[in-house]
Design a protein around this motif. Structure first.
Motif, short mmCIF file in Angstrom:
data_model
loop_
_atom_site.label_atom_id
_atom_site.label_comp_id
_atom_site.label_asym_id
_atom_site.label_seq_id
_atom_site.Cartn_x
_atom_site.Cartn_y
_atom_site.Cartn_z
N GLY A 32 15.93 -14.73 89.76
CA GLY A 32 15.22 -13.70 89.02
C GLY A 32 14.13 -13.12 89.88
O GLY A 32 14.11 -13.33 91.09
N GLY A 33 13.22 -12.41 89.26
CA GLY A 33 12.13 -11.82 90.02
C GLY A 33 11.19 -11.01 89.16
O GLY A 33 11.33 -10.94 87.94
N LYS A 34 10.23 -10.38 89.82
CA LYS A 34 9.17 -9.65 89.15
C LYS A 34 9.70 -8.43 88.40
O LYS A 34 10.57 -7.72 88.89
N ARG A 35 9.11 -8.22 87.24
CA ARG A 35 9.41 -7.03 86.44
C ARG A 35 8.59 -5.88 87.00
O ARG A 35 7.39 -5.99 87.18
N GLU A 36 9.26 -4.77 87.27
CA GLU A 36 8.56 -3.56 87.70
C GLU A 36 7.94 -2.89 86.48
O GLU A 36 8.40 -3.09 85.35
N GLN A 37 6.91 -2.10 86.71
CA GLN A 37 6.13 -1.52 85.61
C GLN A 37 6.97 -0.72 84.62
O GLN A 37 6.75 -0.79 83.42
N GLN A 38 7.95 0.04 85.09
CA GLN A 38 8.74 0.89 84.22
C GLN A 38 9.92 0.19 83.58
O GLN A 38 10.66 0.79 82.81
N GLU A 39 10.16 -1.09 83.88
CA GLU A 39 11.34 -1.80 83.41
C GLU A 39 11.06 -2.65 82.17
O GLU A 39 9.98 -3.21 82.02
N SER A 40 12.10 -2.79 81.34
CA SER A 40 12.07 -3.82 80.31
C SER A 40 12.41 -5.13 81.02
O SER A 40 12.92 -5.13 82.15
N LEU A 64 15.89 -8.23 84.78
CA LEU A 64 16.81 -9.33 85.06
C LEU A 64 18.14 -8.81 85.62
O LEU A 64 18.65 -9.37 86.59
N CYS A 65 18.66 -7.76 85.03
CA CYS A 65 19.91 -7.19 85.54
C CYS A 65 19.75 -6.76 87.00
O CYS A 65 20.61 -7.06 87.84
N ARG A 66 18.67 -6.08 87.32
CA ARG A 66 18.43 -5.62 88.69
C ARG A 66 18.27 -6.79 89.64
O ARG A 66 18.89 -6.85 90.70
N GLU A 67 17.46 -7.77 89.26
CA GLU A 67 17.19 -8.91 90.14
C GLU A 67 18.45 -9.74 90.40
O GLU A 67 18.69 -10.17 91.53
N LEU A 68 19.25 -9.98 89.37
CA LEU A 68 20.45 -10.79 89.57
C LEU A 68 21.50 -10.06 90.40
O LEU A 68 22.22 -10.70 91.16
N LEU A 69 21.54 -8.75 90.28
CA LEU A 69 22.45 -7.98 91.14
C LEU A 69 21.97 -8.08 92.60
O LEU A 69 22.76 -8.33 93.50
N GLU A 70 20.66 -7.92 92.83
CA GLU A 70 20.10 -7.98 94.18
C GLU A 70 20.20 -9.37 94.79
O GLU A 70 20.56 -9.52 95.95
N GLU A 71 19.87 -10.40 94.01
CA GLU A 71 19.77 -11.77 94.55
C GLU A 71 21.09 -12.51 94.65
O GLU A 71 21.32 -13.23 95.62
N VAL A 72 21.93 -12.37 93.62
CA VAL A 72 23.15 -13.18 93.59
C VAL A 72 24.42 -12.37 93.34
O VAL A 72 25.49 -12.93 93.15
N ASN A 73 24.28 -11.04 93.33
CA ASN A 73 25.42 -10.13 93.27
C ASN A 73 26.30 -10.29 92.04
O ASN A 73 27.53 -10.32 92.13
N ILE A 74 25.65 -10.42 90.86
CA ILE A 74 26.43 -10.41 89.62
C ILE A 74 25.92 -9.28 88.73
O ILE A 74 24.76 -8.88 88.82
#
Length: 128
Positions: free
Chosen positions: A36-44, A49-59
């Motif tokens: 996982g990772g930090k929530r950006e200001q404009q994100e829910s 979580l969707c962005r971080e998991l795509l970036e970190e573990v490609n799902i």
């Protein structure tokens, strides 16, 4: 002190959880974690979580559900972990940032060293 909001994904398949090891150069480096990772200001938190998991573990996350919220003060940093269970996803988790990562049986999570803030997650998983 500013609180860092973090979206945490407990990626689960049957009785296994996908964990990864933090880079030595990061805060709490060298310890295992749930991706996982930090929530950006404009994100829910869900979008983060969707962005971080795509970036970190490609799902690609298809479904997620709230598991718990943990607030922890490390002394040098305060974190608020919004922990979400991910059982429905596309792709096979694989490390994208040169980190060690693996599937672990839930009952073996205590064999790995995690940051203090993650311990309530492990306790919850082992009880359920």
């Amino acid at each position: 002190m500013k609180v860092v909001e973090v979206a945490v994904g407990v990626i689960k398949r049957a009785d296994k959880i996908y964990i990864s090891k933090r880079a030595d150069t990061l805060h709490q480096g060298g310890l295992w974690e749930f991706p996982g990772g930090k929530r950006e200001q404009q994100e829910s938190i869900e979008q983060a979580l969707c962005r971080e998991l795509l970036e970190e573990v490609n799902i690609t996350v298809l479904e997620q559900q709230a598991l718990m919220v943990i607030e922890h003060d490390y002394g040098d940093k305060k974190v608020k972990l919004d922990v979400r269970l991910v059982e429905q996803f596309l792709g096979e988790p694989s490390p994208q940032e040169n980190q060690l990562a693996q599937w672990v049986n839930i009952d073996e999570l205590n064999n790995y060293e995690f940051p203090q803030a993650n311990l309530p997650i492990i306790e919850h998983l082992m009880k359920n």
